[in-house]
Design a protein around this motif. Structure first.
Motif, PDB file in Angstrom:
ATOM      1  N   GLY A 184       0.818  -1.209   0.000  1.00 45.50           N
ATOM      2  CA  GLY A 184       0.000   0.000   0.000  1.00 45.50           C
ATOM      3  C   GLY A 184       0.850   1.255   0.000  1.00 45.50           C
ATOM      4  O   GLY A 184       0.554   2.228  -0.716  1.00 45.50           O
ATOM      5  N   LEU A 185       1.920   1.254   0.793  1.00 47.76           N
ATOM      6  CA  LEU A 185       2.833   2.392   0.823  1.00 47.76           C
ATOM      7  C   LEU A 185       3.464   2.645  -0.547  1.00 47.76           C
ATOM      8  O   LEU A 185       3.606   3.791  -0.976  1.00 47.76           O
ATOM      9  CB  LEU A 185       3.936   2.155   1.862  1.00 47.76           C
ATOM     10  CG  LEU A 185       3.571   2.391   3.329  1.00 47.76           C
ATOM     11  CD1 LEU A 185       4.622   1.765   4.245  1.00 47.76           C
ATOM     12  CD2 LEU A 185       3.431   3.877   3.629  1.00 47.76           C
ATOM     13  N   VAL A 186       3.829   1.566  -1.225  1.00 44.97           N
ATOM     14  CA  VAL A 186       4.446   1.696  -2.554  1.00 44.97           C
ATOM     15  C   VAL A 186       3.459   2.302  -3.546  1.00 44.97           C
ATOM     16  O   VAL A 186       3.809   3.213  -4.313  1.00 44.97           O
ATOM     17  CB  VAL A 186       4.960   0.331  -3.055  1.00 44.97           C
ATOM     18  CG1 VAL A 186       5.420   0.434  -4.511  1.00 44.97           C
ATOM     19  CG2 VAL A 186       6.101  -0.176  -2.176  1.00 44.97           C
ATOM     20  N   ILE A 241     -15.384   6.782  -0.393  1.00 42.70           N
ATOM     21  CA  ILE A 241     -15.847   5.556   0.257  1.00 42.70           C
ATOM     22  C   ILE A 241     -14.663   4.690   0.711  1.00 42.70           C
ATOM     23  O   ILE A 241     -14.620   4.202   1.845  1.00 42.70           O
ATOM     24  CB  ILE A 241     -16.767   4.750  -0.680  1.00 42.70           C
ATOM     25  CG1 ILE A 241     -18.079   5.508  -0.916  1.00 42.70           C
ATOM     26  CG2 ILE A 241     -17.059   3.356  -0.103  1.00 42.70           C
ATOM     27  CD1 ILE A 241     -18.928   4.940  -2.037  1.00 42.70           C
ATOM     28  N   ILE A 242     -13.687   4.536  -0.179  1.00 38.57           N
ATOM     29  CA  ILE A 242     -12.550   3.661   0.115  1.00 38.57           C
ATOM     30  C   ILE A 242     -11.685   4.220   1.241  1.00 38.57           C
ATOM     31  O   ILE A 242     -11.298   3.493   2.170  1.00 38.57           O
ATOM     32  CB  ILE A 242     -11.696   3.417  -1.150  1.00 38.57           C
ATOM     33  CG1 ILE A 242     -12.475   2.600  -2.173  1.00 38.57           C
ATOM     34  CG2 ILE A 242     -10.386   2.716  -0.794  1.00 38.57           C
ATOM     35  CD1 ILE A 242     -12.846   1.206  -1.719  1.00 38.57           C
ATOM     36  N   PHE A 288       3.564   5.919  -5.694  1.00 42.35           N
ATOM     37  CA  PHE A 288       3.286   6.130  -7.115  1.00 42.35           C
ATOM     38  C   PHE A 288       2.182   7.179  -7.291  1.00 42.35           C
ATOM     39  O   PHE A 288       2.252   8.025  -8.178  1.00 42.35           O
ATOM     40  CB  PHE A 288       2.880   4.819  -7.798  1.00 42.35           C
ATOM     41  CG  PHE A 288       4.040   3.919  -8.109  1.00 42.35           C
ATOM     42  CD1 PHE A 288       5.039   4.328  -8.968  1.00 42.35           C
ATOM     43  CD2 PHE A 288       4.135   2.657  -7.541  1.00 42.35           C
ATOM     44  CE1 PHE A 288       6.128   3.509  -9.267  1.00 42.35           C
ATOM     45  CE2 PHE A 288       5.212   1.817  -7.824  1.00 42.35           C
ATOM     46  CZ  PHE A 288       6.214   2.252  -8.689  1.00 42.35           C
ATOM     47  N   GLY A 289       1.165   7.117  -6.425  1.00 44.28           N
ATOM     48  CA  GLY A 289       0.096   8.097  -6.490  1.00 44.28           C
ATOM     49  C   GLY A 289       0.622   9.496  -6.275  1.00 44.28           C
ATOM     50  O   GLY A 289       0.225  10.451  -6.957  1.00 44.28           O
ATOM     51  N   ASP A 290       1.546   9.618  -5.327  1.00 42.90           N
ATOM     52  CA  ASP A 290       2.180  10.899  -5.035  1.00 42.90           C
ATOM     53  C   ASP A 290       2.894  11.441  -6.264  1.00 42.90           C
ATOM     54  O   ASP A 290       2.779  12.625  -6.606  1.00 42.90           O
ATOM     55  CB  ASP A 290       3.188  10.673  -3.901  1.00 42.90           C
ATOM     56  CG  ASP A 290       3.332  11.889  -3.018  1.00 42.90           C
ATOM     57  OD1 ASP A 290       2.529  12.819  -3.149  1.00 42.90           O
ATOM     58  OD2 ASP A 290       4.256  11.893  -2.183  1.00 42.90           O
ATOM     59  N   GLY A 291       3.632  10.569  -6.930  1.00 44.26           N
ATOM     60  CA  GLY A 291       4.391  10.992  -8.100  1.00 44.26           C
ATOM     61  C   GLY A 291       3.535  11.284  -9.320  1.00 44.26           C
ATOM     62  O   GLY A 291       3.908  12.093 -10.172  1.00 44.26           O
ATOM     63  N   LEU A 292       2.385  10.636  -9.393  1.00 44.83           N
ATOM     64  CA  LEU A 292       1.532  10.760 -10.581  1.00 44.83           C
ATOM     65  C   LEU A 292       0.349  11.704 -10.382  1.00 44.83           C
ATOM     66  O   LEU A 292      -0.477  11.842 -11.280  1.00 44.83           O
ATOM     67  CB  LEU A 292       1.004   9.373 -10.981  1.00 44.83           C
ATOM     68  CG  LEU A 292       2.064   8.368 -11.419  1.00 44.83           C
ATOM     69  CD1 LEU A 292       1.464   6.966 -11.514  1.00 44.83           C
ATOM     70  CD2 LEU A 292       2.677   8.766 -12.760  1.00 44.83           C
ATOM     71  N   LEU A 293       0.275  12.353  -9.222  1.00 42.43           N
ATOM     72  CA  LEU A 293      -0.883  13.197  -8.932  1.00 42.43           C
ATOM     73  C   LEU A 293      -0.962  14.417  -9.839  1.00 42.43           C
ATOM     74  O   LEU A 293      -2.017  15.038  -9.968  1.00 42.43           O
ATOM     75  CB  LEU A 293      -0.874  13.634  -7.456  1.00 42.43           C
ATOM     76  CG  LEU A 293      -2.215  14.062  -6.860  1.00 42.43           C
ATOM     77  CD1 LEU A 293      -3.249  12.946  -6.990  1.00 42.43           C
ATOM     78  CD2 LEU A 293      -2.055  14.482  -5.409  1.00 42.43           C
ATOM     79  N   ILE A 326      -5.725   2.286  -5.044  1.00 46.48           N
ATOM     80  CA  ILE A 326      -5.193   0.928  -4.895  1.00 46.48           C
ATOM     81  C   ILE A 326      -4.416   0.810  -3.588  1.00 46.48           C
ATOM     82  O   ILE A 326      -4.524  -0.186  -2.861  1.00 46.48           O
ATOM     83  CB  ILE A 326      -4.306   0.561  -6.103  1.00 46.48           C
ATOM     84  CG1 ILE A 326      -5.143   0.510  -7.384  1.00 46.48           C
ATOM     85  CG2 ILE A 326      -3.602  -0.787  -5.865  1.00 46.48           C
ATOM     86  CD1 ILE A 326      -4.326   0.403  -8.653  1.00 46.48           C
ATOM     87  N   GLY A 327      -3.627   1.857  -3.268  1.00 50.42           N
ATOM     88  CA  GLY A 327      -2.883   1.856  -2.017  1.00 50.42           C
ATOM     89  C   GLY A 327      -3.797   1.726  -0.807  1.00 50.42           C
ATOM     90  O   GLY A 327      -3.528   0.957   0.119  1.00 50.42           O
ATOM     91  N   HIS A 328      -4.902   2.466  -0.820  1.00 42.89           N
ATOM     92  CA  HIS A 328      -5.849   2.403   0.294  1.00 42.89           C
ATOM     93  C   HIS A 328      -6.527   1.035   0.380  1.00 42.89           C
ATOM     94  O   HIS A 328      -6.840   0.566   1.484  1.00 42.89           O
ATOM     95  CB  HIS A 328      -6.909   3.489   0.148  1.00 42.89           C
ATOM     96  CG  HIS A 328      -6.389   4.875   0.427  1.00 42.89           C
ATOM     97  ND1 HIS A 328      -5.635   5.172   1.547  1.00 42.89           N
ATOM     98  CD2 HIS A 328      -6.512   6.040  -0.253  1.00 42.89           C
ATOM     99  CE1 HIS A 328      -5.322   6.452   1.530  1.00 42.89           C
ATOM    100  NE2 HIS A 328      -5.845   7.000   0.447  1.00 42.89           N
TER     101      HIS A 328
END
Length: 216
Positions: free
Chosen positions: A62-64, A143-144, A68-73, A85-87
């Protein structure tokens, strides 16, 4: 002193990114944005030294994905999907550590009310501003992440609980600032709560190994 070295490095790199590194150009900004997450992932791995339970590996994954989410935001929907997906990995890991308590179960009530409140305001603003294409992704994400926060509470692990709540706060500030109205010092508020949330979640892995450190 050795135990404090990596947390101190995480703190310094986070402060460097938040307060010193400029927003542009992206090629300069992005690596500095990700360095704290690389260090946090390393810190998480050290908590169980590669020999952890399946819960530890799931939360590490999840951290990984959040990294990726951080980099692609910058590409919002792609980054949002990675965070989503991380959540999902987080909530699966947390639910594996379920510790039943009536108080914990009932915490779903305030979490649910908050999710409805923030979701209603965000979706109303999206429609008013012609961003209706984001309606479903934002609702799903709300929701997630709310379920993730509840799943962390159900573990009784104070680090996971605090981290998940801070994550909700960080994402709420981000969403409000992006879709509803400007929030003063939003960038500082978003990133300080975000990095702290991820550090606390990483820290929680040590106590999942021991099955201790419950809040109540």
């Amino acid at each position: 002193m050795k135990r404090l070295f990596l947390p101190l490095l995480i703190l310094i790199s986070s402060a460097l990114y938040i307060f010193i590194i400029p927003d542009a150009p992206l090629l300069l900004n992005l690596p500095f944005k990700l360095i704290p997450m690389w260090l946090i992932i390393t810190y998480a791995f050290i908590q169980f030294r590669g020999k952890g339970s399946s819960t530890s590996w799931i939360i590490l994954t999840g951290l990984v994905f959040c990294m990726f989410g951080d980099g692609l935001l910058h590409w919002f929907l792609i980054g949002l999907s990675a965070f989503l997906i991380g959540h999902i990995f987080y909530l699966i890991g947390f639910f594996k550590e379920w510790q039943f308590s009536l108080i914990r179960v009932l915490s779903i009530i305030p979490i649910g009310f908050y999710a409805i409140f923030i979701g209603h305001i965000l979706t109303e603003s999206l429609i008013e501003n012609g961003n209706s294409a984001l309606f479903i992704p934002v609702c799903l994400y709300t929701i997630i992440i709310s379920t993730m926060a509840w799943s962390a509470i159900m573990t009784g692990n104070k680090w996971a609980i605090t981290g998940s709540i801070l994550f909700v706060i960080s994402d709420s500030i981000l969403a409000w600032n992006r879709f509803v109205s400007d929030i003063p010092y939003s960038s500082v508020l978003i990133m300080t709560t975000y990095y702290t949330a991820q550090f606390f979640i990483a820290r929680s892995l040590k106590f999942f190994q021991k099955g201790s450190n419950s809040l109540y």
